[in-house]
Design a protein around this motif. Structure first.
Motif, PDB file in Angstrom:
ATOM      1  N   GLU A   1     -59.997  47.591  55.861  1.00  0.00           N
ATOM      2  CA  GLU A   1     -58.771  46.891  56.252  1.00  0.00           C
ATOM      3  C   GLU A   1     -57.538  47.592  55.702  1.00  0.00           C
ATOM      4  N   GLN A   2     -57.645  48.145  54.521  1.00  0.00           N
ATOM      5  CA  GLN A   2     -56.512  48.904  53.984  1.00  0.00           C
ATOM      6  C   GLN A   2     -56.230  50.142  54.828  1.00  0.00           C
ATOM      7  N   GLU A   3     -57.268  50.766  55.325  1.00  0.00           N
ATOM      8  CA  GLU A   3     -57.073  51.923  56.196  1.00  0.00           C
ATOM      9  C   GLU A   3     -56.341  51.520  57.466  1.00  0.00           C
ATOM     10  N   LYS A   4     -56.668  50.353  58.016  1.00  0.00           N
ATOM     11  CA  LYS A   4     -55.972  49.866  59.211  1.00  0.00           C
ATOM     12  C   LYS A   4     -54.491  49.623  58.921  1.00  0.00           C
ATOM     13  N   LEU A   5     -54.205  49.041  57.766  1.00  0.00           N
ATOM     14  CA  LEU A   5     -52.810  48.789  57.410  1.00  0.00           C
ATOM     15  C   LEU A   5     -52.035  50.093  57.274  1.00  0.00           C
ATOM     16  N   LEU A   6     -52.631  51.083  56.624  1.00  0.00           N
ATOM     17  CA  LEU A   6     -51.956  52.373  56.471  1.00  0.00           C
ATOM     18  C   LEU A   6     -51.763  53.058  57.824  1.00  0.00           C
ATOM     19  N   TRP A   7     -52.687  52.851  58.745  1.00  0.00           N
ATOM     20  CA  TRP A   7     -52.601  53.422  60.097  1.00  0.00           C
ATOM     21  C   TRP A   7     -51.476  52.782  60.894  1.00  0.00           C
ATOM     22  N   SER A   8     -51.189  51.520  60.621  1.00  0.00           N
ATOM     23  CA  SER A   8     -50.306  50.740  61.478  1.00  0.00           C
ATOM     24  C   SER A   8     -48.836  51.060  61.249  1.00  0.00           C
ATOM     25  N   ASP A   9     -48.053  50.841  62.317  1.00  0.00           N
ATOM     26  CA  ASP A   9     -46.595  50.816  62.236  1.00  0.00           C
ATOM     27  C   ASP A   9     -46.081  49.381  62.252  1.00  0.00           C
ATOM     28  N   ALA A  10     -46.915  48.462  62.713  1.00  0.00           N
ATOM     29  CA  ALA A  10     -46.561  47.043  62.735  1.00  0.00           C
ATOM     30  C   ALA A  10     -47.842  46.228  62.621  1.00  0.00           C
ATOM     31  N   VAL A  11     -47.708  45.052  62.003  1.00  0.00           N
ATOM     32  CA  VAL A  11     -48.833  44.131  61.816  1.00  0.00           C
ATOM     33  C   VAL A  11     -48.451  42.777  62.411  1.00  0.00           C
ATOM     34  N   ILE A  12     -49.337  42.221  63.214  1.00  0.00           N
ATOM     35  CA  ILE A  12     -49.144  40.872  63.752  1.00  0.00           C
ATOM     36  C   ILE A  12     -50.242  39.979  63.191  1.00  0.00           C
ATOM     37  N   LEU A  13     -49.851  38.893  62.545  1.00  0.00           N
ATOM     38  CA  LEU A  13     -50.818  37.897  62.086  1.00  0.00           C
ATOM     39  C   LEU A  13     -50.814  36.739  63.073  1.00  0.00           C
ATOM     40  N   GLN A  14     -51.965  36.509  63.711  1.00  0.00           N
ATOM     41  CA  GLN A  14     -52.097  35.454  64.720  1.00  0.00           C
ATOM     42  C   GLN A  14     -52.938  34.328  64.136  1.00  0.00           C
ATOM     43  N   PHE A  15     -52.341  33.127  64.021  1.00  0.00           N
ATOM     44  CA  PHE A  15     -53.097  32.060  63.361  1.00  0.00           C
ATOM     45  C   PHE A  15     -52.545  30.682  63.735  1.00  0.00           C
ATOM     46  N   PRO A  16     -53.384  29.644  63.605  1.00  0.00           N
ATOM     47  CA  PRO A  16     -52.900  28.269  63.713  1.00  0.00           C
ATOM     48  C   PRO A  16     -52.381  27.828  62.355  1.00  0.00           C
ATOM     49  N   MET A  17     -51.321  27.052  62.328  1.00  0.00           N
ATOM     50  CA  MET A  17     -50.854  26.532  61.046  1.00  0.00           C
ATOM     51  C   MET A  17     -51.718  25.346  60.649  1.00  0.00           C
ATOM     52  N   TRP A  18     -52.389  25.495  59.527  1.00  0.00           N
ATOM     53  CA  TRP A  18     -53.221  24.430  58.975  1.00  0.00           C
ATOM     54  C   TRP A  18     -52.659  24.028  57.622  1.00  0.00           C
ATOM     55  N   TRP A  19     -52.316  22.766  57.488  1.00  0.00           N
ATOM     56  CA  TRP A  19     -51.761  22.256  56.236  1.00  0.00           C
ATOM     57  C   TRP A  19     -50.615  23.129  55.734  1.00  0.00           C
ATOM     58  N   PHE A  20     -49.721  23.467  56.644  1.00  0.00           N
ATOM     59  CA  PHE A  20     -48.478  24.187  56.328  1.00  0.00           C
ATOM     60  C   PHE A  20     -48.721  25.576  55.760  1.00  0.00           C
ATOM     61  N   SER A  21     -49.826  26.167  56.136  1.00  0.00           N
ATOM     62  CA  SER A  21     -50.128  27.509  55.647  1.00  0.00           C
ATOM     63  C   SER A  21     -51.075  28.198  56.614  1.00  0.00           C
ATOM     64  N   VAL A  22     -51.528  29.378  56.241  1.00  0.00           N
ATOM     65  CA  VAL A  22     -52.491  30.112  57.051  1.00  0.00           C
ATOM     66  C   VAL A  22     -53.886  29.562  56.798  1.00  0.00           C
ATOM     67  N   PRO A  23     -54.823  29.717  57.734  1.00  0.00           N
ATOM     68  CA  PRO A  23     -56.205  29.328  57.475  1.00  0.00           C
ATOM     69  C   PRO A  23     -56.765  30.059  56.254  1.00  0.00           C
ATOM     70  N   GLY A  24     -57.722  29.425  55.585  1.00  0.00           N
ATOM     71  CA  GLY A  24     -58.278  29.989  54.356  1.00  0.00           C
ATOM     72  C   GLY A  24     -58.824  31.399  54.524  1.00  0.00           C
ATOM     73  N   ILE A  25     -59.412  31.687  55.672  1.00  0.00           N
ATOM     74  CA  ILE A  25     -59.989  33.007  55.885  1.00  0.00           C
ATOM     75  C   ILE A  25     -58.905  34.077  55.927  1.00  0.00           C
ATOM     76  N   LEU A  26     -57.728  33.730  56.458  1.00  0.00           N
ATOM     77  CA  LEU A  26     -56.611  34.679  56.478  1.00  0.00           C
ATOM     78  C   LEU A  26     -56.010  34.820  55.084  1.00  0.00           C
ATOM     79  N   LYS A  27     -55.915  33.714  54.350  1.00  0.00           N
ATOM     80  CA  LYS A  27     -55.444  33.812  52.962  1.00  0.00           C
ATOM     81  C   LYS A  27     -56.382  34.706  52.162  1.00  0.00           C
ATOM     82  N   GLY A  28     -57.690  34.614  52.437  1.00  0.00           N
ATOM     83  CA  GLY A  28     -58.650  35.476  51.751  1.00  0.00           C
ATOM     84  C   GLY A  28     -58.484  36.940  52.121  1.00  0.00           C
ATOM     85  N   TRP A  29     -58.130  37.202  53.376  1.00  0.00           N
ATOM     86  CA  TRP A  29     -57.845  38.589  53.790  1.00  0.00           C
ATOM     87  C   TRP A  29     -56.657  39.123  53.010  1.00  0.00           C
ATOM     88  N   ILE A  30     -55.618  38.310  52.878  1.00  0.00           N
ATOM     89  CA  ILE A  30     -54.436  38.715  52.116  1.00  0.00           C
ATOM     90  C   ILE A  30     -54.805  38.940  50.653  1.00  0.00           C
TER      91      ILE A  30
END
Length: 264
Positions: free
Chosen positions: A93-122
């Motif tokens: 995933e770090q390699e993908k970030l370094l490759w990118s010029d832009a990042v889009i995070l696509q998610f439903p808002m759950w309890w005023f935040s990102v889903p737990g799996i996305l928080k874990g990615w972060i």
């Protein structure tokens, strides 16, 4: 020809966090990938649920960490990052970030935040020594991922007025401040205004068609829209305690808006 088709070819990473592959979020992710690809950009995706992404940060993220040694996450992550000894899923995933010029995070808002799996990615991917820390410029404008853009594309069950200045949930940009300012801006990613679709639980198919047209317009301007104008940490607006200096405040401004640069 779309606006983005007239721009130089760029690399875009789309990270999606929804457990249902037939969900609205999956549809937005697919649409973005198709639209950006048609415009000549290169697109890679990380569908976290499809990848069975491990959300919990633990000692397994640093394979060489001694089992009998207390886990100091910042230190262990920094050493593993510097030595190229992170777990393979994080490194990918770090390699993908370094490759990118832009990042889009696509998610439903759950309890005023990102889903737990996305928080874990972060939590797991934005390691000390990679996205911030030693060897990188100061955070809040010049972190380890500087030179890239980032946008949140979010679906919400509530109606739009409830996420306004007088809405019961607060302004959407205030709710997303930890993401826009605390993650994107801290690590040097230039944060763009979010794309949002509200009241999705009762939305007819026709509203998705309208939302796609609006989203296409935002995607066409992914590399030309002005980012959110946060102040820089090292630009002289903050004191040694990282507090905004009173003499640079805009009269009548308060709350999180204090951290926005004044309009020229």
């Amino acid at each position: 020809m779309t606006e983005s088709a007239q721009q130089p070819q760029k690399n875009v990473l789309i990270v999606t966090a929804h457990p249902e592959p037939r969900s609205l979020n999956a549809a937005f992710s697919d649409f973005a990938a198709e639209h950006l690809t048609a415009a000549g950009h290169r697109v890679r995706t990380s569908d976290l649920y499809a990848m069975k992404w491990k959300a919990a940060l633990d000692a397994d993220d640093y394979p060489d960490h001694p089992a009998d040694e207390r886990l100091d996450v910042l230190d262990a992550a920094g050493r593993a990052t510097a030595e190229g000894r992170l777990s393979a899923d994080i490194a990918a995933e770090q390699e993908k970030l370094l490759w990118s010029d832009a990042v889009i995070l696509q998610f439903p808002m759950w309890w005023f935040s990102v889903p737990g799996i996305l928080k874990g990615w972060i939590d797991r991917v934005f390691t000390f020594g990679f996205a911030h820390g030693p060897g990188h410029p100061p955070p809040y404008s010049n972190g380890g991922l500087a030179g890239r853009r980032a946008m949140a594309s979010v679906t919400l069950g509530a109606e739009e007025p409830s996420f306004s200045d007088r809405g019961v949930h607060g302004r959407l940009n205030d709710v997303l401040f930890p993401l826009h300012h605390g993650l994107f801006w801290f690590t040097g990613l230039a944060p763009l205004e979010p794309f949002a679709m509200y009241d999705v639980n009762k939305a007819p198919e026709s509203r998705f068609a309208d939302a796609k047209r609006e989203y296409a317009h935002r995607l066409d301007r992914l590399f030309t829209d002005e980012p959110i104008g946060f102040r820089t940490l090292n630009g002289g607006d903050y004191d040694h305690d990282m507090r905004l200096r009173p003499d640079v405040e805009t009269v009548g401004t308060g709350g999180l808006d204090l951290h926005l640069r004044p309009h020229s």
